[in-house]
Write a protein that holds these residues in place. Structure first.
Motif, mmCIF file in Angstrom:
data_model
loop_
_atom_site.group_PDB
_atom_site.id
_atom_site.type_symbol
_atom_site.label_atom_id
_atom_site.label_comp_id
_atom_site.label_asym_id
_atom_site.label_seq_id
_atom_site.Cartn_x
_atom_site.Cartn_y
_atom_site.Cartn_z
ATOM 1 N N ASP A 1 7.356 20.823 -88.077
ATOM 2 C CA ASP A 1 6.098 20.608 -88.785
ATOM 3 C C ASP A 1 5.089 20.094 -87.771
ATOM 4 N N PHE A 2 3.968 20.788 -87.606
ATOM 5 C CA PHE A 2 2.975 20.402 -86.619
ATOM 6 C C PHE A 2 2.006 19.375 -87.182
ATOM 7 N N PHE A 3 1.560 18.478 -86.318
ATOM 8 C CA PHE A 3 0.534 17.512 -86.686
ATOM 9 C C PHE A 3 -0.781 18.249 -86.944
ATOM 10 N N GLU A 4 -1.421 17.929 -88.029
ATOM 11 C CA GLU A 4 -2.804 18.345 -88.238
ATOM 12 C C GLU A 4 -3.636 17.085 -88.062
ATOM 13 N N GLU A 5 -4.035 16.823 -86.821
ATOM 14 C CA GLU A 5 -4.719 15.574 -86.518
ATOM 15 C C GLU A 5 -6.147 15.595 -87.035
ATOM 16 N N PRO A 6 -6.548 14.527 -87.760
ATOM 17 C CA PRO A 6 -7.940 14.482 -88.233
ATOM 18 C C PRO A 6 -8.902 14.430 -87.063
ATOM 19 N N GLU A 7 -10.002 15.177 -87.182
ATOM 20 C CA GLU A 7 -10.989 15.195 -86.109
ATOM 21 C C GLU A 7 -11.689 13.845 -86.023
ATOM 22 N N SER A 8 -11.823 13.348 -84.814
ATOM 23 C CA SER A 8 -12.486 12.063 -84.603
ATOM 24 C C SER A 8 -13.730 12.269 -83.749
ATOM 25 N N LEU A 9 -14.852 11.718 -84.232
ATOM 26 C CA LEU A 9 -16.087 11.794 -83.468
ATOM 27 C C LEU A 9 -16.204 10.620 -82.505
ATOM 28 N N GLN A 10 -15.254 9.698 -82.611
ATOM 29 C CA GLN A 10 -15.278 8.510 -81.760
ATOM 30 C C GLN A 10 -14.790 8.847 -80.362
ATOM 31 N N GLY A 11 -15.515 8.391 -79.358
ATOM 32 C CA GLY A 11 -15.061 8.546 -77.986
ATOM 33 C C GLY A 11 -14.150 7.394 -77.608
ATOM 34 N N ALA A 12 -14.048 7.142 -76.319
ATOM 35 C CA ALA A 12 -13.216 6.038 -75.845
ATOM 36 C C ALA A 12 -13.874 4.710 -76.228
ATOM 37 N N ILE A 13 -13.067 3.785 -76.769
ATOM 38 C CA ILE A 13 -13.564 2.464 -77.152
ATOM 39 C C ILE A 13 -14.046 1.731 -75.898
ATOM 40 N N PRO A 14 -15.279 1.199 -75.893
ATOM 41 C CA PRO A 14 -15.780 0.489 -74.708
ATOM 42 C C PRO A 14 -14.859 -0.633 -74.241
ATOM 43 N N GLU A 15 -14.283 -1.392 -75.176
ATOM 44 C CA GLU A 15 -13.374 -2.469 -74.788
ATOM 45 C C GLU A 15 -12.136 -1.920 -74.081
ATOM 46 N N LEU A 16 -11.677 -0.752 -74.519
ATOM 47 C CA LEU A 16 -10.529 -0.124 -73.879
ATOM 48 C C LEU A 16 -10.867 0.272 -72.447
ATOM 49 N N LEU A 17 -12.041 0.836 -72.229
ATOM 50 C CA LEU A 17 -12.458 1.217 -70.882
ATOM 51 C C LEU A 17 -12.582 -0.018 -69.985
ATOM 52 N N PHE A 18 -13.088 -1.112 -70.547
ATOM 53 C CA PHE A 18 -13.217 -2.353 -69.777
ATOM 54 C C PHE A 18 -11.847 -2.871 -69.346
ATOM 55 N N GLN A 19 -10.882 -2.854 -70.280
ATOM 56 C CA GLN A 19 -9.544 -3.344 -69.968
ATOM 57 C C GLN A 19 -8.817 -2.415 -68.991
ATOM 58 N N LEU A 20 -9.068 -1.134 -69.077
ATOM 59 C CA LEU A 20 -8.486 -0.204 -68.107
ATOM 60 C C LEU A 20 -9.015 -0.488 -66.708
ATOM 61 N N ASP A 21 -10.304 -0.770 -66.623
ATOM 62 C CA ASP A 21 -10.892 -1.114 -65.330
ATOM 63 C C ASP A 21 -10.248 -2.376 -64.764
ATOM 64 N N ARG A 22 -10.010 -3.363 -65.614
ATOM 65 C CA ARG A 22 -9.324 -4.590 -65.179
ATOM 66 C C ARG A 22 -7.918 -4.279 -64.679
ATOM 67 N N LEU A 23 -7.205 -3.437 -65.429
ATOM 68 C CA LEU A 23 -5.826 -3.094 -65.064
ATOM 69 C C LEU A 23 -5.769 -2.457 -63.683
ATOM 70 N N TYR A 24 -6.590 -1.442 -63.454
ATOM 71 C CA TYR A 24 -6.508 -0.723 -62.189
ATOM 72 C C TYR A 24 -7.095 -1.520 -61.030
ATOM 73 N N THR A 25 -7.980 -2.471 -61.339
ATOM 74 C CA THR A 25 -8.455 -3.391 -60.305
ATOM 75 C C THR A 25 -7.327 -4.313 -59.864
ATOM 76 N N LEU A 26 -6.583 -4.838 -60.830
ATOM 77 C CA LEU A 26 -5.438 -5.695 -60.499
ATOM 78 C C LEU A 26 -4.379 -4.925 -59.724
ATOM 79 N N LEU A 27 -4.175 -3.669 -60.098
ATOM 80 C CA LEU A 27 -3.158 -2.847 -59.428
ATOM 81 C C LEU A 27 -3.662 -2.289 -58.095
ATOM 82 N N GLN A 28 -4.953 -2.441 -57.858
ATOM 83 C CA GLN A 28 -5.582 -1.910 -56.644
ATOM 84 C C GLN A 28 -5.288 -0.416 -56.486
#
Length: 209
Positions: free
Chosen positions: A104-131
């Motif tokens: 049975d395949f997923f019929e994923e609901p369409e989302s108009l939301q892009g990447a959450i700004p807080e998520l992008l901020f935390q990703l930047d922190r993660l990769y900065t720490l990991l250098q």
């Protein structure tokens, strides 16, 4: 929507939109991939975890046969299409060497939301720490699948992410993970710095008291 799908279980989590290179050497999977190439059909990679098939996986297409070895082995490039859930399993399929089943395949609901700004901020922190530098495009959806293998999730957590049916929920799941691990990583970095400074000459400010 239900359909019969040849299955290629692996001890990993494959995601839609992911590019995955595979070395095919077992006779049953050589048969499976040969049929997919000749008949232009897809196959499924269900995650094999905890010594069992929990039931979810990703439909894959063969993008290119990179190399065919004289002994029948193949190197192929594949790409993930969509998530499925196994309804019935045949191991092996009648008259074949490989397994398969109704899915049975997923019929994923369409989302108009892009990447959450807080998520992008935390990703930047993660990769900065990991250098380290990780390439991703926050404007390309589903964004969660771009970074799922690049944030330190365990295999069990990666599998759980695969079972989440909406992009906003997946992003929130990843954000909760980052909010949990980043404070630990930050403290580890401070500890490493204190260890590096131990034994060094220190220029300390005088205290007024």
């Amino acid at each position: 929507m239900e359909r019969f799908l040849p299955l290629f279980p692996l001890a990993l989590v494959a995601y839609p939109t992911e590019n995955l290179n595979l070395h095919i050497f077992e006779p049953r999977y050589r048969q499976l991939i040969t049929e997919c190439i000749e008949e232009k059909k897809t196959f499924g990679i269900p995650t094999f975890i905890g010594n069992k098939l929990p039931g979810y996986g990703t439909e894959m297409e063969v993008v290119r046969l990179a190399k065919f070895h004289e002994d029948g082995r193949m190197d192929i490039k594949t790409r993930g299409i969509r998530v499925f859930r196994i309804l019935t399993l045949q191991n092996p399929v009648a008259g074949k060497l490989y397994s398969g089943g109704e899915v049975d395949f997923f019929e994923e609901p369409e989302s108009l939301q892009g990447a959450i700004p807080e998520l992008l901020f935390q990703l930047d922190r993660l990769y900065t720490l990991l250098q380290t530098k990780v390439d991703f495009n926050p404007d390309v959806m589903p964004f969660s699948y771009q970074i799922a293998h690049k944030i330190g999730l365990s295999q069990e957590e990666e599998y759980h992410l695969l079972t989440i049916r909406s992009e906003p929920e997946r992003q929130q799941y990843i954000l909760r993970h980052l909010n949990k691990v980043l404070p630990v990583m930050s403290e580890m970095e401070r500890t490493k710095e204190r260890i590096r400074m131990n034994g060094h000459f220190k220029n300390l400010d005088p205290l007024n008291f």
